[in-house]
Design an enzyme around this catalytic site. Sequence first.
Site, short mmCIF file in Angstrom:
data_model
loop_
_atom_site.label_atom_id
_atom_site.label_comp_id
_atom_site.label_asym_id
_atom_site.label_seq_id
_atom_site.Cartn_x
_atom_site.Cartn_y
_atom_site.Cartn_z
N CYS A 50 4.98 0.31 5.23
CA CYS A 50 6.39 0.72 4.91
C CYS A 50 6.41 2.48 4.88
O CYS A 50 7.40 2.90 4.98
CB CYS A 50 6.82 0.32 3.80
SG CYS A 50 5.66 0.93 2.14
N THR A 191 1.89 -6.77 -1.75
CA THR A 191 2.73 -5.85 -2.57
C THR A 191 3.29 -6.72 -3.55
O THR A 191 3.58 -6.18 -4.55
CB THR A 191 3.81 -5.20 -1.70
OG1 THR A 191 3.07 -4.34 -0.73
CG2 THR A 191 4.69 -4.07 -2.46
#
Length: 445
Positions: A50, A191
Site C-alpha cells: 500500500c 493487516t
Amino acid sequence: MAVLVLGINHRTAPVEMRECVAFAPETLPSALRQVVDTKRVSEVAILSTCNRTEVYCATDLDGERQLLDWLGGFHSIDALELAGCCYVYWQDEAVRHMMRVASGLDSMVLGEPQILGQLKDAYASAREAGTVGRELTRLFEQSFSIAKRVRTQTSIGENPVSVAYAAVAMSRHIFSDLSENRALLIGAGKTIRLVAQHLRELGLIDITVANRTLERAEELAAEMGGQGIRLSDIPEVLPNADIIISSTGSPLPILGKGSVERALKQRKHRPMFMVDIAVPRDIEPEVRELSDVYLYTVDDLREVIEENIRSREGAAREAENLIESGVSEFMYQLRALDAVATLKQFRGQAERVRDDEVDKAVRALQAGADAETIVRSMARALTNKLLHGPTVQVRKATAEGRADVAEWLRELYDLSPGRPNGKGGNADGNAAVEPIFVAEQRQKV
C-alpha cells in the site's frame, strides 16, 4: 551487471499515484517475465504494498531508462510523469535501500515488522516465476539476515506500531470507549488480522469481518469471537458499524458514496469512522464529503506515525550502523565474485600458454632433442610469454604517469623494495623483467 532499485513510495508520491502503479497478485508473474524479456534485465523481483512499489533488478547500465518505460507502459502512465515520482538507486545505494526497507527503516511507521514478510513474499513470487538468480538471491538473503539482526539487537521492535495500530489508535479520537462500538473489517489478510487484534486489546468485542471468500472471513472472525460475512452482505451490516477499516487487494472500490449515505440515514447520522488502508483504495474518495463520516487513508495517518518515529529514533541509529556493516559485507562479497570471472580468464590464458609449450617440448623430445636443452627452452619461453603482456603494459602506464600500476605489480608479486627477487634480482626487482624486454627488442630487430 549491476544492482538497481527503481521505486515509488509514500514519500515521493500521493496515494492516487501509488495505486496506479500497484501490482495485483495475479498480474505479478507475467509482469516479472516481461521485465526479463527486455534483455537489459537478467534478474528481477517486484515488491508492491500500500505504501510502495519497488522493482529490484540485476541489469546493465542502460537498464534504468528501459525499466522506467516498461513500468509506465505496463500501467498506462506517462513515463515522464512517473519519473517525477520515482527514485533510483544503484549498487551500494541499492543494497543499502533494500536493507533499510527489510528492517522497517524506510516504512511510514518506523520499524514496522510487516514489510519484512511482504519482501519475503516478493522474493518467493520472483523465485516461482524463475526471474531471480545468483545476484538477487544473495541480496535478498543478506537483507533478511540484516533485518533479523536489527530486530534482535536493537529495541526498534519493542511496542510494535504498524499502520494497522495507527488506524486503530486514530479511532480513539472519535470514540473514547471502544468497548461500546461495533467494527466492520473488510478483508482478511495480515493487516486486517492486526487491526482485529489491536481492537480486541482496546476492548472492542463486536467485530464483523467481510471478505470475498466467506471461509476466510469466518476463520478470522472466529479467532476474535466475531462473525464472518461475504462482501456482498456489507450493505446489511454497514448501518450498525461505528468503525470501518478496509484493506483488500480489490482493483475497484468496495464501498461507494451511495451505500454509505444510505447507512447514515439508518443510523440517524451517528458518526462513522473509516480508514482505507488499501492501495488501490477500497472506499470511494467522495465518501469524505458526507457529514458525520470521518474517512482517512494511509496518508492521513502521519501524525500518529510521526510520534512513533520520534520514540524509535535511538533504535533506528543503532539499526543504521548494522545496515552499514551489512552493505560493506555484501559489496565486499560482490566485488570478490566480480574478480572470479577475471581470475578464471587469467588462469585459462596461462594454462593455454603452458599447454602449447608442453606440446612443443614433447614433440622435441620425441624427435630426439636433448632433454636439458628442451626443459630450459620451455622454461624461458613460458617466462617470456607469461610476462610479455604485463611488462609492456607496466612500461606504458609508468611512462604515462600512472605509477599506481607498477605499485600494483609490486603488491601482486611481493616485490618489496630493497629485497632481491630471484636469481640476479636487484633492489628494484627489475632484473627478472629486463631480459624479457631485451629479448623482445632483439626479436623485433
